[in-house]
Design an enzyme around this catalytic site. Sequence first.
Site, PDB file in Angstrom:
ATOM      1  N   GLY A   1      -0.958   0.179   6.137  1.00  0.00           N
ATOM      2  CA  GLY A   1       0.184  -0.710   5.974  1.00  0.00           C
ATOM      3  C   GLY A   1       1.281  -0.032   5.188  1.00  0.00           C
ATOM      4  O   GLY A   1       1.490   1.178   5.292  1.00  0.00           O
ATOM      5  N   GLU A   2       2.040  -0.816   4.422  1.00  0.00           N
ATOM      6  CA  GLU A   2       3.118  -0.326   3.549  1.00  0.00           C
ATOM      7  C   GLU A   2       4.334   0.177   4.316  1.00  0.00           C
ATOM      8  O   GLU A   2       5.335   0.530   3.719  1.00  0.00           O
ATOM      9  CB  GLU A   2       2.635   0.808   2.627  1.00  0.00           C
ATOM     10  CG  GLU A   2       1.460   0.469   1.756  1.00  0.00           C
ATOM     11  CD  GLU A   2       0.996   1.659   0.920  1.00  0.00           C
ATOM     12  OE1 GLU A   2       1.636   2.730   0.969  1.00  0.00           O
ATOM     13  OE2 GLU A   2      -0.025   1.516   0.211  1.00  0.00           O
TER      14      GLU A   2
END
Length: 336
Positions: free
Chosen positions: A300-301
């Site tokens: 993610g991120e």
Amino acid sequence: MNLEEQLLNKINSRTKPPGSLGKLEKIAYKIGVIQHSLTPVLCNPTILVFASDHGITDAGVSSFPRSVTHQMVLNFVAGGAGINVFSRQNNISLKVIDAGVDFDFHGHADIGEAKIARGTKNMLYEPAMSPDECLLAIERGRESVRKEVIKGCNVIGFGEMGIGNSSSAALLLHKFAGIPLSECVGRGAGLTDSGFEHKFDVLKSVSVKYDPVNPVEILATFGGFEIAMICGAILESKRNNMVIVADGFISTSAFIAAHAMQPDILDNTIFSHLSDESGHKAMLEYLNGEPLLRLDLRLGEGTGVALAYPLIKSALLFLNEMASFESAEVSGSEIC
């Protein structure tokens, strides 16, 4: 000859066999159509990372405590996370936004303030957000994009941070796409077999508890503040005709919500990668999205966006800088 025909002609007239640059040719064509230009350009690439906590973590659906959310936000602004490394590598501007973290950042200058509340409600007992909270989150996502448009940004991606948000993403996929919940729920940040079974049982209980009927109600019931803000950011990016780059499982759940509200967002969307998280493949199939990368990512991120961006740049570099058969005095028939 219309613009689309001119773009195809330009792509095919570069000194290469037709189709030999694969997906890069599709990306060059898509961005040319978005910008209505034979010489498209990417300006001030930016990734917005929205962070929020989730009440459903109280039901034990995650292998990490919710305190990790605010700890990772501080890691982002300190420059130590994966998204920081890859954004620096590829000269992408990174902005971190507090959408609803259960922590007081004391006006930290490097954290955008958009907090709706200190985390969503526990949807095992009540909807994650009220419709008004969801609409406010959507609007604050839009505001975040407008700030970047003023700075000249025309290509943007979105990341997220929020312990428990894979539960929201799974439920959003289930409700929007009508896919069986068993095909939507994954191990998130690394649940054990018993932890996964518990997570599925909790989400099954949540799923049968509510029957929202429109996109905002579905997003409010099962989503997160960060997901709703990404949804609003996508809608605003489309309104400004930007190139939009999607990340992984959580981020793509916001694209599903935005698509339900405005299907033509896909005209501007490039899907950076296929996540290793269970359910992401089903998301991409539902949206008819073709991932650029397959690296088994599940961080993610916005990391997939940052990793894919150099390839997106390459697509425009070949279109704009590669010689044509005519200019290079090369016989196209001999090459092809």
